[in-house]
Design a protein around this motif. Structure first.
Motif, short mmCIF file in Angstrom:
data_model
loop_
_atom_site.label_atom_id
_atom_site.label_comp_id
_atom_site.label_asym_id
_atom_site.label_seq_id
_atom_site.Cartn_x
_atom_site.Cartn_y
_atom_site.Cartn_z
N ARG A 242 15.02 22.46 -25.18
CA ARG A 242 14.75 22.28 -26.62
C ARG A 242 15.84 22.94 -27.46
O ARG A 242 16.27 22.39 -28.48
N PHE A 243 16.28 24.13 -27.04
CA PHE A 243 17.34 24.83 -27.77
C PHE A 243 18.63 24.01 -27.79
O PHE A 243 19.36 24.00 -28.78
N ASP A 245 19.07 20.98 -28.23
CA ASP A 245 19.07 19.99 -29.31
C ASP A 245 19.70 20.52 -30.58
O ASP A 245 20.16 19.74 -31.43
N SER A 246 19.73 21.85 -30.74
CA SER A 246 20.29 22.44 -31.96
C SER A 246 21.77 22.77 -31.82
O SER A 246 22.38 23.26 -32.77
N ARG A 253 26.11 21.89 -25.12
CA ARG A 253 24.76 21.34 -25.08
C ARG A 253 24.41 20.89 -23.66
O ARG A 253 23.33 21.19 -23.14
#
Length: 320
Positions: A242-243, A245-246, A253
Motif C-alpha cells: 500500500r505504501f 502506491d504513494s 516503487r
C-alpha cells in the motif's frame, strides 16, 4: 537544547533497567547534549519505582519517566518520541545496553553530515554468554551520505529501530509512527522511514549490545505467539504494498512491492515442515490470514526462475 534524546520503553525490566540507564550515562557525551526518557509501559514489577528512585537520587541528570497503560513497545516508543526535545532520537531497548564511550563518533557524524538517519551495527549477545556476534550489517557503502531511495534500490534490509539514530523533525514531518500491537514493528517502520529519508548513512560502528534472553519476544515459542509473529508478517507485507502506491519513483516503487512479496514468500516457506497437529494449526491460521489480505496465492518477487518455481510449488502445496 539537547542534541540527542534516548527513548527507552520499559516493561517489567526491574533486573535490567539500571544497567541500560548506566550504559547511556557512561558515554563520552556532555550532560547538556542528551536526555533520557524512560517510558514505563504499565509494568507490574518494580521497574517504575526503581526509575523514580534513580531520578530522585540525582545520579543520572536529565533522566525522566513517562508512565502509560500497557500498550506495547510501539506505543511506548511513539509516546517517548512525542515527549522528546532532542534534535535526534535513539530508541534503546531496556534489556539491552551501550558500549562505554562509543557514541561520540556517531554524534560527530551527525554534526558533520546532518543526516535524517544514521545507521550502525549491533553486537548480538545470548544472555549470560560472553561471546558476541555482529548483526544489523548492510551491504551498502559505509560513511557515504546517500538518498534513502538509493538505499532501498541498493537492497537495504530493515533491521531493529535501535540500530539507527533519527532526526526528530524528519519523523514528525513524515508523520512516522510505530505500528502498534505488531511483531517486527521495526521492519515495518524502518523500511518506510528509509524510503522517505532525504539522506541516510551507514557505518560499521558497533556501540550497541543486543541481548537475547529467555524472556525476549523473539524467543517466544507459545503457539499463539508463533501464529501472531507469522500473521503479522502479512500486515507488514500489505503495509509495504500500500505504501508503494504513494511512491513516485517507479524503480523504488517496484523495489518496495518486491519487498512485500518477499516477506510473503519467506513466511509461507516457513510453513513447510513436519505435519504435526501444532504445525497444521499454524499453517491454517497463516494461510487464512494471507487470503484475507489478498496476498495468497503468492506472487513471485522479481524474475528469478528459482523463486518462480518455489512460488508455484507453495501455491499448489497450500491451495489444497
Amino acid at each position: 537544547m539537547n542534541f540527542l534524546s534516548f527513548i527507552v520503553p520499559a516493561y517489567n525490566v526491574e533486573s535490567y533497567i539500571e544497567r541500560c540507564i548506566a550504559s547511556i550515562y557512561s558515554q563520552d557525551l556532555e550532560i547538556g547534549e542528551f536526555e533520557t526518557i524512560i517510558v514505563d509501559d504499565g509494568s507490574t514489577d518494580g521497574t517504575a519505582s526503581l526509575v523514580r528512585s534513580l531520578i530522585v537520587s540525582g545520579k543520572y541528570p536529565k533522566l525522566s519517566l513517562v508512565s502509560q497503560e500497557n500498550k506495547g513497545i510501539s506505543s511506548a516508543r511513539n509516546n517517548g518520541i512525542a515527549k522528546a526535545v532532542g534534535k535526534y532520537v535513539w530508541c534503546v531497548d531496556s534489556d539491552d545496553y551501550l558500549v562505554k564511550n562509543s557514541c561520540r563518533p556517531l554524534v560527530d557524524l551527525l554534526h558533520e553530515h546532518d543526516c535524517d538517519i544514521l545507521f550502525f551495527e549491533f553486537c548480538l549477545k545470548y544472555d549470560k554468554d560472553e561471546k558476541t556476534s555482529i548483526t544489523c550489517r548492510q551491504g551498502l557503502s559505509k560513511y557515504v551520505p546517500m538518498k534513502g531511495s538509493d538505499a532501498i534500490i541498493g537492497n537495504y534490509q530493515p533491521c531493529s529501530a535501535c540500530s539507527a539514530i533519527m532526526r526528530r523533525s524528519f519523523i514528525e514531518s513524515k508523520q512516522l509512527r510505530f505500528y502498534e500491537g505488531l511483531y517486527h514493528e521495526d521492519v515495518e517502520f524502518m523500511y518506510r522511514a528509509v524510503a522517505l529519508a532525504r539522506t541516510v548513512m551507514f557505518t560499521d560502528i558497533c556501540p550497541y549490545i543486543y541481548e537475547l534472553h529467555p524472556n525476549s519476544r523473539s524467543t517466544a515459542t507459545d503457539i499463539t505467539k508463533v501464529i501472531k509473529r507469522l500473521t503479522d508478517n502479512c500486515i507488514i507485507a500489505n503495509s509495504f504494498i500500500r505504501f508503494a502506491d504513494s511512491v513516485a519513483d517507479e524503480d523504488v516503487r517496484q523495489r518496495i512491492i518486491r519487498m512485500g512479496h518477499s516477506i510473503c514468500l519467506g513466511t509461507i516457506t516457513q510453513l513447510v515442515t513436519k505435519k504435526s497437529h501444532r504445525q497444521r494449526m499454524i499453517q491454517k491460521a497463516v494461510i487464512d490470514t494471507f487470503r484475507e489480505y489478498d496476498l495468497f496465492p503468492l506472487k513471485t518477487p522479481g524474475k528469478s526462475i528459482k523463486r518462480m518455481l518455489l512460488v508455484a510449488f507453495l501455491n499448489l502445496r497450500f491451495s489444497l
